[in-house]
Write an enzyme that holds these catalytic residues in place. Sequence first.
Site, PDB file in Angstrom:
ATOM      1  N   SER A 251       0.826  -1.198   0.000  1.00 33.71           N
ATOM      2  CA  SER A 251       0.000   0.000   0.000  1.00 33.71           C
ATOM      3  C   SER A 251       0.866   1.256   0.000  1.00 33.71           C
ATOM      4  CB  SER A 251      -0.954  -0.038   1.195  1.00 33.71           C
ATOM      5  OG  SER A 251      -1.950   0.943   1.085  1.00 33.71           O
TER       6      SER A 251
ATOM      7  N   ASP B 127      -9.285  -6.523  -3.722  1.00 37.28           N
ATOM      8  CA  ASP B 127      -8.749  -5.272  -3.194  1.00 37.28           C
ATOM      9  C   ASP B 127      -9.529  -4.098  -3.778  1.00 37.28           C
ATOM     10  OD1 ASP B 127      -5.360  -3.979  -2.798  1.00 37.28           O
ATOM     11  OD2 ASP B 127      -7.296  -3.043  -2.428  1.00 37.28           O
TER      12      ASP B 127
ATOM     13  N   HIS C 209      -7.195  -5.969   0.616  1.00 38.16           N
ATOM     14  CA  HIS C 209      -6.078  -5.026   0.691  1.00 38.16           C
ATOM     15  C   HIS C 209      -5.232  -5.387   1.904  1.00 38.16           C
ATOM     16  CE1 HIS C 209      -4.072  -1.332  -0.435  1.00 38.16           C
ATOM     17  NE2 HIS C 209      -4.072  -0.948   0.833  1.00 38.16           N
TER      18      HIS C 209
END
Length: 482
Positions: A46, A133, A167
């Site tokens: 991320s 995600d 995610h």
Amino acid sequence: MQAMRRNWKGLAAAAVMTVAAHAALAAVPLPALNANPAEVSVSGLSAGGFMAVQLHVAYSATFKRGAGIVAGGPYYCAEGSVLNATGRCMTHSTSIPVSTLVSTTNSWAASGTIDPVSNMTGSKVYLFSGTADNTVKQAVMDDLKTYYQSFVPAANTVYKNNLGAGHAMVTDDYGGACSTTASPYINNCGFDLAGEILTHLYGPLNPRNNGTLGGTFTEFNQSEFITGHGAAATGWIYVPQACATASCRVHLVLHGCKQNYTDVGDQYVKKTGYNRWADTNNIVLIYPQTSTAATNSCWDWWGYDSVNYAKKSGPQMAAMKAMVDRVTSSGGSSSLPAPTGVGTSGATASSMVIGWAGVSGATGYNVYRGGSKVNAAPVAGTSYTDTGLAASTTYSWTVAALDASNAQGAMSTAATGTTTSGGTGGTCYTASNYAHTLAGRAYALWGLTYAYGSAQAMGLWNIYVTTTLKQTGPNYYVIGTC
């Protein structure tokens, strides 16, 4: 992470006091380990994924091995705008101007703001995006792949985008349900992502250590490299036992938003799977940490701290480069330059000759295979025969010069070579892949089978695929015949 879209403000006074007390008790200097500067890489999730791209591109002369990016995006994707960051760079609500970002990269490299882009042609990239995600959409990662096509050969890039992960950092044995997106943003998907990243960046690895680790976790004084700028007072480093005396590889691991030590404890540092691979493959792991004063505990990939956030002069960028420099230094190294012309020749099934051009002022040389020194005493000449190798296996060597005080100079670029297959000698075993694993000659990972020692892929793990393995050393097997 969903937290990237929210504007978290403030901290409870008690939490601030706890963090301050913790930092005061912890700080020790980051050690100088004389690690191999030719074997440095980075990965992240991320915000850490975006930062990994920034480091790889801006400091391509340092992160020579390459980068692993989980749910990140193209270099300078946000172009200094939080609206771009939360829009096109996450939800892909508008298109990402990849060609413009490539042009910016080339322009900054030409001006010296970042390292020359030519460095990336020899590096590798591993990309991962979960189909579930919804925080950083796969379209963003698709654009990252397109961006890298301008700098990294297609053969050096792997893109895994068919796993139903949310995610999160993905493991094969720890975390929440695979498709979820929730703290600590570590999901058990039955897939060893850390192992896949490190194997792609460094080549075949020894089997991971699933037992008690033999190395040392140390909380180091991060404020020695950066104070404020969204960085915590301390970070973490994992040093395998062998790396106390051997020159090892270095991998920088970057957490995502709301994943620093204060947010999730040691889960990202100890539960994401990197350490057990590092332990058996001489890889030093550096885990820098943001503070909760950073926006959502994120790394700066859109400019919340500095307008130079994506350049070598960015405060967080420069700090992490300095951490790598410390770990790759000897604490008293020589100023001798790196040997040039390093190459391999004379391959046999168990040996390789490594040669190089002499360095003026050198009294000897050290030779490293895969980050570990192989010569017992300094090499007087400009060649060395490395023995005890496995047949049909590719290795990497680097060389450093020594001065009159035996202090080591800069490390050379890596040269690779592959041993021959060897037609005779050794003991061969022909059996199903399933039988090989039961006999301890191979191991299974995610439905596939790999030979112990060489880690060569043998195909599906079942009773129907038959493979001949040749034992070339203690617990070392290669695919071949006798």
